[in-house]
Scaffold this motif. Structure first.
Motif, PDB file in Angstrom:
ATOM      1  N   VAL A 196     -39.405  49.579 -11.532  1.00  0.00           N
ATOM      2  CA  VAL A 196     -38.015  49.973 -11.750  1.00  0.00           C
ATOM      3  C   VAL A 196     -37.342  50.352 -10.435  1.00  0.00           C
ATOM      4  CG1 VAL A 196     -36.456  51.563 -12.935  1.00  0.00           C
ATOM      5  CG2 VAL A 196     -38.518  50.752 -14.098  1.00  0.00           C
ATOM      6  N   ILE A 197     -37.905  51.353  -9.758  1.00  0.00           N
ATOM      7  CA  ILE A 197     -37.249  51.878  -8.560  1.00  0.00           C
ATOM      8  C   ILE A 197     -37.243  50.860  -7.424  1.00  0.00           C
ATOM      9  CG2 ILE A 197     -37.416  53.633  -6.749  1.00  0.00           C
ATOM     10  CD1 ILE A 197     -38.372  55.600  -8.856  1.00  0.00           C
ATOM     11  N   VAL A 198     -38.422  50.321  -7.084  1.00  0.00           N
ATOM     12  CA  VAL A 198     -38.492  49.397  -5.946  1.00  0.00           C
ATOM     13  C   VAL A 198     -37.633  48.149  -6.158  1.00  0.00           C
ATOM     14  CG1 VAL A 198     -40.020  47.913  -4.602  1.00  0.00           C
ATOM     15  CG2 VAL A 198     -40.727  50.252  -5.155  1.00  0.00           C
ATOM     16  N   PRO A 199     -37.723  47.449  -7.315  1.00  0.00           N
ATOM     17  CA  PRO A 199     -36.832  46.291  -7.497  1.00  0.00           C
ATOM     18  C   PRO A 199     -35.351  46.655  -7.448  1.00  0.00           C
ATOM     19  CG  PRO A 199     -38.619  46.230  -9.095  1.00  0.00           C
ATOM     20  CD  PRO A 199     -38.682  47.574  -8.439  1.00  0.00           C
ATOM     21  N   ALA A 200     -35.005  47.855  -7.942  1.00  0.00           N
ATOM     22  CA  ALA A 200     -33.600  48.240  -7.976  1.00  0.00           C
ATOM     23  C   ALA A 200     -33.013  48.466  -6.587  1.00  0.00           C
ATOM     24  CB  ALA A 200     -33.429  49.512  -8.817  1.00  0.00           C
ATOM     25  N   ILE A 201     -33.860  48.861  -5.625  1.00  0.00           N
ATOM     26  CA  ILE A 201     -33.317  49.179  -4.295  1.00  0.00           C
ATOM     27  C   ILE A 201     -33.554  48.064  -3.281  1.00  0.00           C
ATOM     28  CG2 ILE A 201     -33.583  51.651  -4.663  1.00  0.00           C
ATOM     29  CD1 ILE A 201     -36.024  51.518  -2.771  1.00  0.00           C
ATOM     30  N   ILE A 202     -34.126  46.950  -3.694  1.00  0.00           N
ATOM     31  CA  ILE A 202     -34.338  45.854  -2.740  1.00  0.00           C
ATOM     32  C   ILE A 202     -33.035  45.436  -2.058  1.00  0.00           C
ATOM     33  CG2 ILE A 202     -34.928  43.401  -2.565  1.00  0.00           C
ATOM     34  CD1 ILE A 202     -37.265  43.919  -4.402  1.00  0.00           C
ATOM     35  N   PRO A 203     -31.911  45.261  -2.794  1.00  0.00           N
ATOM     36  CA  PRO A 203     -30.661  44.934  -2.091  1.00  0.00           C
ATOM     37  C   PRO A 203     -30.276  45.980  -1.052  1.00  0.00           C
ATOM     38  CG  PRO A 203     -30.428  44.570  -4.453  1.00  0.00           C
ATOM     39  CD  PRO A 203     -31.725  45.289  -4.266  1.00  0.00           C
ATOM     40  N   SER A 204     -30.459  47.254  -1.381  1.00  0.00           N
ATOM     41  CA  SER A 204     -30.110  48.316  -0.429  1.00  0.00           C
ATOM     42  C   SER A 204     -31.053  48.317   0.768  1.00  0.00           C
ATOM     43  CB  SER A 204     -30.160  49.679  -1.131  1.00  0.00           C
ATOM     44  OG  SER A 204     -29.195  49.756  -2.152  1.00  0.00           O
ATOM     45  N   ILE A 205     -32.331  47.989   0.546  1.00  0.00           N
ATOM     46  CA  ILE A 205     -33.276  47.923   1.661  1.00  0.00           C
ATOM     47  C   ILE A 205     -32.861  46.832   2.638  1.00  0.00           C
ATOM     48  CG2 ILE A 205     -35.642  47.326   2.296  1.00  0.00           C
ATOM     49  CD1 ILE A 205     -36.581  48.707  -0.248  1.00  0.00           C
ATOM     50  N   ILE A 206     -32.520  45.661   2.107  1.00  0.00           N
ATOM     51  CA  ILE A 206     -32.108  44.563   2.985  1.00  0.00           C
ATOM     52  C   ILE A 206     -30.841  44.933   3.741  1.00  0.00           C
ATOM     53  CG2 ILE A 206     -31.349  42.158   3.058  1.00  0.00           C
ATOM     54  CD1 ILE A 206     -33.143  41.625   0.653  1.00  0.00           C
ATOM     55  N   ASP A 207     -29.883  45.555   3.054  1.00  0.00           N
ATOM     56  CA  ASP A 207     -28.648  45.970   3.729  1.00  0.00           C
ATOM     57  C   ASP A 207     -28.925  47.033   4.787  1.00  0.00           C
ATOM     58  OD1 ASP A 207     -26.716  44.314   2.717  1.00  0.00           O
ATOM     59  OD2 ASP A 207     -26.184  45.633   1.051  1.00  0.00           O
ATOM     60  N   THR A 208     -29.824  47.953   4.483  1.00  0.00           N
ATOM     61  CA  THR A 208     -30.189  48.988   5.461  1.00  0.00           C
ATOM     62  C   THR A 208     -30.778  48.368   6.718  1.00  0.00           C
ATOM     63  OG1 THR A 208     -30.566  50.679   3.776  1.00  0.00           O
ATOM     64  CG2 THR A 208     -31.708  50.961   5.873  1.00  0.00           C
TER      65      THR A 208
END
Length: 265
Positions: free
Chosen positions: A179-191
């Motif tokens: 749940v958490i890791v897949p949900a933040i993948i876009p934010s990780i790439i943007d970061t």
């Protein structure tokens, strides 16, 4: 046209994007050309675009500029990857577990306000003048921002989403990994896309330390001899490399997270 131009989160026609982007590039170039070709500014302060291109050609042919590009790219890549390997998991831990936030936030929140340049004497004292010193400076420049930005992304995940996962029988590891890791993948790439620019900024600082090659070293050396045309070309080259890197991250974003494409810029 006004409604499209000032539309909030509305897609622009492709031709309008091209016109706006082209204008944004041509206007500064036109001002630069006007000031330099008419000699309204002394060439030592603002050489002409032609002189800058000629200086770049000379640097590639006679001064082995490709070696500097390779050396700097290696340092940035290594420092950036280590910062990502440390910062992203730390950010996930800080955003997920309050215990980890209590453990890391005082350190991360304090150290990220300290200028990296102030640590240079200590880093040299501890690591010497070898390559790892330059990589460490780049690493320290961005790792804390990676952690903070990823942690904030985790905190923006709605609690209702986590509650639903628990209701469906998920345990804490399932919630974290599915749940958490897949949900933040876009934010990780943007970061990572945002902070790779910081890696190039800290490159110049890192290459001031007993370096014999690199684009930052080339900028400082050219400045020492008042070779403004070479300084401008090297800065433009760093900008071009950064632009290509940014485009690569956008492509990765579209390939890995196509569902998030419409909601991000």
């Amino acid at each position: 046209m006004p409604s499209r131009f000032w539309g909030i989160r509305q897609n622009l026609p492709r031709w309008l994007k091209i016109v706006i982007s082209t204008t944004a590039l041509l206007v500064p170039l036109a001002v630069w050309s006007l000031l330099s070709y008419r000699a309204w500014v002394t060439p030592i302060f603002l050489p002409t675009p032609t002189a800058v291109l000629q200086a770049g050609r000379q640097m590639f042919i006679e001064e082995n500029l490709l070696l500097d590009v390779a050396a700097s790219s290696y340092r940035v890549f290594l420092g950036f990857m280590v910062a990502a390997a440390v910062g992203v998991p730390s950010g996930i831990a800080m955003g997920t577990f309050q215990s980890m936030e209590s453990l890391f936030s005082p350190i991360v929140g304090t150290v990220r306000y300290m200028p990296v340049a102030a640590f240079v004497p200590l880093i040299v004292l501890w690591l010497g003048l070898e390559e790892q010193t330059r990589v460490t400076i780049i690493f320290l420049g961005i790792v804390f921002y990676n952690a903070i930005m990823v942690a904030d992304a985790v905190k923006f995940i709605p609690n209702e989403l986590l509650s639903v996962a628990y209701t469906l029988g998920a345990n804490r590891l399932n919630v974290l990994m599915r749940v958490i890791v897949p949900a933040i993948i876009p934010s990780i790439i943007d970061t990572l896309r945002v902070n790779v620019a910081g890696a190039w900024n800290y490159l110049v600082i890192s290459e001031l330390i007993a370096s014999e090659n690199g684009l930052g070293f080339r900028v400082v050396q050219s400045q020492r001899y008042l070779q403004t045309d070479k300084v401008l070309f090297t800065i433009a080259l760093i900008g071009l490399i950064g632009l290509l890197t940014d485009l690569a991250f956008k492509l990765l974003f579209n390939l890995v997270t196509p569902w998030a494409e419409r909601s991000t810029t």
